[in-house]
Structures are given as C-alpha cells and as structure tokens.
Motif scaffolding. Structure first.
Motif: not given
Length: 69
Positions: A17-18, A20-23, A25, A27, A30, A33
C-alpha cells in the motif's frame, strides 16, 4: 497444511500500500492504511520482536534526551 502469520501478511499489505504514489491515494485509502498499521503494531507488541523494537526506540529516545542536556 500451510499457515500464514497474520503479522507477516499485514506487513506485506502495508508495504504494498505504501509503494503506491501519494497522488493516487484517496483519504479513505489512507485511513485504511493507518488502521492496518495499527493492527500490525498490536500484533507485534507482545512478541519478542516487538519488545526488541521497543527497547531500541527507548534507548534512542534516552540518548536524544541526554544529548540535549
């Protein structure tokens, strides 16, 4: 019979899961996670590995505290 350690499975899920690109994801993604990481922490805490991590973090914290004096 194959058994899978739940803590290992959760650790693999967290890593995937981490990565993956932040963009990409949302809310809610997150939040999920965070819930998975908390569950992993609860599973690891009473184990010898968890106790070792706690000891290392405690030693680092006391070293930082003494260094700041």
């Amino acid at each position: 019979m194959l058994t899978i350690n739940v803590a290992v499975l959760l650790a693999v899920i967290v890593v995937l899961r981490l990565r993956r690109r932040t963009q990409a994801r949302s809310r809610s993604d997150e939040k999920m996670t965070v819930v998975i990481v908390l569950a992993l922490g609860v599973l690891l805490a009473p184990t010898p590995v968890g106790q070792g991590i706690l000891d290392i973090v405690g030693q680092l914290a006391s070293g930082v505290t003494q260094a700041s004096r």
